[in-house]
Write a protein that holds these residues in place. Sequence first.
Motif, PDB file in Angstrom:
ATOM      1  N   GLN A   1     -12.329   2.910  40.663  1.00 34.01           N
ATOM      2  CA  GLN A   1     -11.757   1.783  40.156  1.00 34.01           C
ATOM      3  C   GLN A   1     -10.349   1.915  39.831  1.00 34.01           C
ATOM      4  OE1 GLN A   1     -13.521  -1.363  40.061  1.00 34.01           O
ATOM      5  NE2 GLN A   1     -11.384  -2.209  39.611  1.00 34.01           N
ATOM      6  N   SER A   2      -9.765   2.934  39.408  1.00 29.10           N
ATOM      7  CA  SER A   2      -8.545   3.396  39.034  1.00 29.10           C
ATOM      8  C   SER A   2      -7.543   3.219  40.488  1.00 29.10           C
ATOM      9  CB  SER A   2      -8.248   4.935  38.588  1.00 29.10           C
ATOM     10  OG  SER A   2      -6.932   5.362  38.489  1.00 29.10           O
ATOM     11  N   ALA A   3      -8.181   3.678  41.556  1.00 26.17           N
ATOM     12  CA  ALA A   3      -7.409   3.198  42.818  1.00 26.17           C
ATOM     13  C   ALA A   3      -7.417   2.027  43.342  1.00 26.17           C
ATOM     14  CB  ALA A   3      -8.057   4.031  43.809  1.00 26.17           C
ATOM     15  N   ILE A   4      -8.236   1.382  43.012  1.00 20.60           N
ATOM     16  CA  ILE A   4      -8.293  -0.052  43.117  1.00 20.60           C
ATOM     17  C   ILE A   4      -7.156  -0.732  42.472  1.00 20.60           C
ATOM     18  CG2 ILE A   4      -9.532  -2.269  43.281  1.00 20.60           C
ATOM     19  CD1 ILE A   4     -11.793  -0.393  44.027  1.00 20.60           C
ATOM     20  N   ASP A   5      -7.295  -0.608  41.024  1.00 20.05           N
ATOM     21  CA  ASP A   5      -6.308  -1.182  39.881  1.00 20.05           C
ATOM     22  C   ASP A   5      -4.820  -0.855  40.143  1.00 20.05           C
ATOM     23  OD1 ASP A   5      -8.674  -2.233  38.930  1.00 20.05           O
ATOM     24  OD2 ASP A   5      -8.745  -0.894  37.135  1.00 20.05           O
ATOM     25  N   THR A   6      -4.845   0.638  40.503  1.00 23.95           N
ATOM     26  CA  THR A   6      -3.225   0.947  40.804  1.00 23.95           C
ATOM     27  C   THR A   6      -2.686   0.557  42.024  1.00 23.95           C
ATOM     28  OG1 THR A   6      -3.999   2.958  39.289  1.00 23.95           O
ATOM     29  CG2 THR A   6      -1.879   2.857  40.767  1.00 23.95           C
ATOM     30  N   PHE A   7      -3.493   0.524  43.114  1.00 20.14           N
ATOM     31  CA  PHE A   7      -2.827   0.326  44.500  1.00 20.14           C
ATOM     32  C   PHE A   7      -3.229  -0.878  45.058  1.00 20.14           C
ATOM     33  CE2 PHE A   7      -2.446   5.195  44.026  1.00 20.14           C
ATOM     34  CZ  PHE A   7      -1.143   5.159  43.913  1.00 20.14           C
ATOM     35  N   GLY A   8      -4.297  -1.657  44.614  1.00 17.92           N
ATOM     36  CA  GLY A   8      -4.711  -2.745  44.977  1.00 17.92           C
ATOM     37  C   GLY A   8      -5.756  -2.827  45.997  1.00 17.92           C
ATOM     38  N   GLY A   9      -6.531  -1.469  45.999  1.00 17.58           N
ATOM     39  CA  GLY A   9      -7.446  -1.518  47.240  1.00 17.58           C
ATOM     40  C   GLY A   9      -7.786  -0.225  47.264  1.00 17.58           C
ATOM     41  N   LEU A  10      -8.713   0.379  48.272  1.00 17.50           N
ATOM     42  CA  LEU A  10      -9.175   1.507  48.668  1.00 17.50           C
ATOM     43  C   LEU A  10      -9.677   1.610  50.057  1.00 17.50           C
ATOM     44  CD1 LEU A  10      -9.722   4.454  47.721  1.00 17.50           C
ATOM     45  CD2 LEU A  10     -12.132   3.753  47.037  1.00 17.50           C
ATOM     46  N   ASP A  11      -9.103   2.502  50.710  1.00 14.38           N
ATOM     47  CA  ASP A  11      -9.310   2.655  52.201  1.00 14.38           C
ATOM     48  C   ASP A  11     -10.194   3.911  52.594  1.00 14.38           C
ATOM     49  OD1 ASP A  11      -7.988   0.113  53.137  1.00 14.38           O
ATOM     50  OD2 ASP A  11      -6.279   1.394  52.121  1.00 14.38           O
ATOM     51  N   VAL A  12      -9.824   5.243  51.975  1.00 17.39           N
ATOM     52  CA  VAL A  12      -9.991   6.365  52.344  1.00 17.39           C
ATOM     53  C   VAL A  12     -10.555   7.129  51.068  1.00 17.39           C
ATOM     54  CG1 VAL A  12      -9.858   8.543  53.697  1.00 17.39           C
ATOM     55  CG2 VAL A  12      -8.666   6.412  54.391  1.00 17.39           C
ATOM     56  N   VAL A  13     -11.935   7.868  51.249  1.00 18.31           N
ATOM     57  CA  VAL A  13     -12.241   8.849  50.297  1.00 18.31           C
ATOM     58  C   VAL A  13     -12.409  10.288  50.943  1.00 18.31           C
ATOM     59  CG1 VAL A  13     -14.169   9.545  48.488  1.00 18.31           C
ATOM     60  CG2 VAL A  13     -13.493   7.112  48.856  1.00 18.31           C
ATOM     61  N   VAL A  14     -11.750  11.043  50.511  1.00 24.33           N
ATOM     62  CA  VAL A  14     -11.864  12.391  51.195  1.00 24.33           C
ATOM     63  C   VAL A  14     -12.490  13.313  49.970  1.00 24.33           C
ATOM     64  CG1 VAL A  14     -10.610  14.554  51.857  1.00 24.33           C
ATOM     65  CG2 VAL A  14      -9.767  12.244  52.455  1.00 24.33           C
ATOM     66  N   ASN A  15     -14.077  13.542  50.313  1.00 25.29           N
ATOM     67  CA  ASN A  15     -14.703  14.481  49.349  1.00 25.29           C
ATOM     68  C   ASN A  15     -14.464  16.041  49.682  1.00 25.29           C
ATOM     69  OD1 ASN A  15     -15.961  12.228  47.850  1.00 25.29           O
ATOM     70  ND2 ASN A  15     -17.125  11.953  49.804  1.00 25.29           N
ATOM     71  N   ASN A  16     -13.635  16.560  48.769  1.00 28.39           N
ATOM     72  CA  ASN A  16     -13.449  17.869  49.132  1.00 28.39           C
ATOM     73  C   ASN A  16     -13.665  18.986  47.991  1.00 28.39           C
ATOM     74  OD1 ASN A  16     -11.486  20.214  50.372  1.00 28.39           O
ATOM     75  ND2 ASN A  16     -10.444  19.929  48.257  1.00 28.39           N
ATOM     76  N   ALA A  17     -13.848  18.404  46.706  1.00 25.71           N
ATOM     77  CA  ALA A  17     -14.105  19.277  45.560  1.00 25.71           C
ATOM     78  C   ALA A  17     -15.353  20.162  45.885  1.00 25.71           C
ATOM     79  CB  ALA A  17     -14.466  18.222  44.405  1.00 25.71           C
ATOM     80  N   GLY A  18     -15.330  21.408  45.296  1.00 24.39           N
ATOM     81  CA  GLY A  18     -16.355  22.412  45.507  1.00 24.39           C
ATOM     82  C   GLY A  18     -16.248  23.541  44.624  1.00 24.39           C
ATOM     83  N   ILE A  19     -17.463  24.233  44.608  1.00 21.70           N
ATOM     84  CA  ILE A  19     -17.385  25.538  43.841  1.00 21.70           C
ATOM     85  C   ILE A  19     -18.311  26.387  44.553  1.00 21.70           C
ATOM     86  CG2 ILE A  19     -16.680  24.762  41.610  1.00 21.70           C
ATOM     87  CD1 ILE A  19     -19.618  25.106  40.999  1.00 21.70           C
ATOM     88  N   VAL A  20     -18.073  27.941  44.472  1.00 22.79           N
ATOM     89  CA  VAL A  20     -19.164  28.829  44.786  1.00 22.79           C
ATOM     90  C   VAL A  20     -19.699  29.654  43.917  1.00 22.79           C
ATOM     91  CG1 VAL A  20     -18.073  28.793  47.200  1.00 22.79           C
ATOM     92  CG2 VAL A  20     -17.274  30.181  45.419  1.00 22.79           C
ATOM     93  N   ARG A  21     -20.894  30.114  43.922  1.00 23.69           N
ATOM     94  CA  ARG A  21     -21.500  31.072  43.295  1.00 23.69           C
ATOM     95  C   ARG A  21     -22.119  32.044  43.971  1.00 23.69           C
ATOM     96  NH1 ARG A  21     -18.486  28.836  40.167  1.00 23.69           N
ATOM     97  NH2 ARG A  21     -19.012  27.804  38.132  1.00 23.69           N
ATOM     98  N   ASP A  22     -21.418  33.127  44.502  1.00 27.93           N
ATOM     99  CA  ASP A  22     -22.110  33.748  45.526  1.00 27.93           C
ATOM    100  C   ASP A  22     -22.861  35.059  45.029  1.00 27.93           C
ATOM    101  OD1 ASP A  22     -20.452  32.422  47.461  1.00 27.93           O
ATOM    102  OD2 ASP A  22     -19.307  33.857  47.994  1.00 27.93           O
ATOM    103  N   ARG A  23     -24.123  35.114  45.557  1.00 26.85           N
ATOM    104  CA  ARG A  23     -25.103  35.937  45.089  1.00 26.85           C
ATOM    105  C   ARG A  23     -25.975  36.142  46.342  1.00 26.85           C
ATOM    106  NH1 ARG A  23     -25.859  37.894  39.856  1.00 26.85           N
ATOM    107  NH2 ARG A  23     -24.707  36.080  39.004  1.00 26.85           N
ATOM    108  N   MET A  24     -26.778  37.141  46.468  1.00 33.02           N
ATOM    109  CA  MET A  24     -28.053  37.161  47.309  1.00 33.02           C
ATOM    110  C   MET A  24     -29.215  36.432  46.777  1.00 33.02           C
ATOM    111  SD  MET A  24     -26.870  39.222  49.719  1.00 33.02           S
ATOM    112  CE  MET A  24     -28.287  39.711  50.807  1.00 33.02           C
ATOM    113  N   PHE A  25     -29.966  35.716  47.647  1.00 34.77           N
ATOM    114  CA  PHE A  25     -30.945  34.709  47.186  1.00 34.77           C
ATOM    115  C   PHE A  25     -31.827  35.386  46.361  1.00 34.77           C
ATOM    116  CE2 PHE A  25     -34.977  32.794  47.928  1.00 34.77           C
ATOM    117  CZ  PHE A  25     -34.818  31.764  47.508  1.00 34.77           C
ATOM    118  N   VAL A  26     -32.289  36.477  46.396  1.00 39.41           N
ATOM    119  CA  VAL A  26     -33.160  37.199  45.563  1.00 39.41           C
ATOM    120  C   VAL A  26     -32.841  37.417  44.177  1.00 39.41           C
ATOM    121  CG1 VAL A  26     -32.787  39.542  46.181  1.00 39.41           C
ATOM    122  CG2 VAL A  26     -35.213  38.872  45.208  1.00 39.41           C
ATOM    123  N   ASN A  27     -31.378  37.481  43.901  1.00 37.62           N
ATOM    124  CA  ASN A  27     -30.690  37.523  42.617  1.00 37.62           C
ATOM    125  C   ASN A  27     -29.999  36.226  42.213  1.00 37.62           C
ATOM    126  OD1 ASN A  27     -31.297  40.367  42.472  1.00 37.62           O
ATOM    127  ND2 ASN A  27     -29.243  40.533  43.864  1.00 37.62           N
TER     128      ASN A  27
END
Length: 302
Positions: free
Chosen positions: A84-110
């Motif tokens: 909504q912030s994008a729409i209110d500020t710039f009058g619309g929305l055309d593209v969403v790039v979903n990039n956010a992420g994290i890792v928690r690296d560990r062997m599966f058994v642990n």
Amino acid sequence: MGICDGRVVIVTGAGRGLGRAHALAFAEQGAKVVVNDLGVAQDGSDPSDTPAQQVVDEIVAAGGEAITSSHDVADWDAAGEMVQSAIDTFGGLDVVVNNAGIVRDRMFVNSEQSEWEAVLRVHVMGHAAPSRHAATYWRARSKAGEPVDARIINTSSGAGLMGSIAQAAYSAAKGAIASLTLVQAAELGRIGVTANALAPAARTRMTEEAFADMMAEVDEGAFDAMAPENVSPLVVWLGSPESADVTGRVFEVEGGIIGIAEGFRHGPRFDKGARWDPAEVGPVVADLLQEATPPTPVYGAG
């Protein structure tokens, strides 16, 4: 003039690494950008507006338009507020790039429950929630008879496509994102929305720690294949009007390489025409495995 002139773009996780490169590249091509980032340390602590604001400052200094967003994209309501912030500020929305992420690296058994919950939340919900709210906006515009030429660009990973040793939670989350992309493409095409995903290889805070040798910077003057900026041209093109006929694809990007990943598809099969006896199954499976294409090895295996 750029290929995204006037388009409004949200980039999540845009304070550093790939997201930062994407945000700057979109702005350079004429887009108005919402730079979303919590600004946290790799363990999720110490949130700060500084990384996102620095990217916005770079865009504005170069003559572009951008605003910061510190919304938690994995929170359903907060993701809606960001859209909504994008729409209110710039009058619309055309593209969403979903990039956010994290890792928690560990062997599966642990691996621990808290690690699974954190990784799945940020990646899966952090992709689903912003896209869902954006899709609601685009559907309303379509129902009102307005033209829609919108894009969802998700971030999967080679780990999500082939698996990666010591990254079970991350691989599962990134695999879910690839599958989510297929469903989004199938469902949203009728209202003018495409959905594609990336499986990038680039230097980020996450990959520098996990793959230090591979991600090391090169000598000055040499082509830096792991620079995140190498991934952004494809992302910008996918966000532009030029990509309107491309949807439901997962692109692998590394250095100067652009490829299309070919995922699960129906392979060899044998129909008995009746229920199988368990004792009959082994030889049939052995024959099918002989006919099938061998899977790509899991990253880090062997």
